[in-house]
Design a protein around this motif. Structure first.
Motif: not given
Length: 95
Positions: A59-79
């Motif tokens: 679960v910890a690996g899942l949470v960290m993985g999903y957080l980075v993927i979500g933040l990456s998508v948000l950063a890409l959308a912002a760019v």
């Protein structure tokens, strides 16, 4: 009195390690591996019916993985929104 020794799922450990790597050395690839291995580990642990542990690690690996993927998508959308806004501004007010 002797409780059976439960082994930790190796996929859960891999998920946690790559979740950490997703925040440090392998930002997107590490997160993808963490998410895939985390889901596989949780399924493996459920199928083992008590002989494997490590659900918290998965679960910890899942949470960290999903957080980075979500933040990456948000950063890409912002760019894209930022540069799209600049192009629109230049097209409207540049002439």
């Amino acid at each position: 009195m002797n409780a059976p020794i439960r082994q930790t799922s190796s996929l859960a450990v891999v998920s946690l390690v790559f979740g950490i790597l997703g925040w440090t050395l392998l930002p997107f690839l590490g997160s993808l591996v963490a998410v895939v291995c985390g889901h596989m580990a949780r399924a493996e642990i459920r199928r083992a019916q008590g002989s494997l542990e490590g659900d918290g690690l998965a679960v910890a690996g899942l949470v960290m993985g999903y957080l980075v993927i979500g933040l990456s998508v948000l950063a890409l959308a912002a760019v894209f929104l930022f540069f799209g806004g600049l192009l629109w501004f230049a097209a409207v007010f540049g002439h």
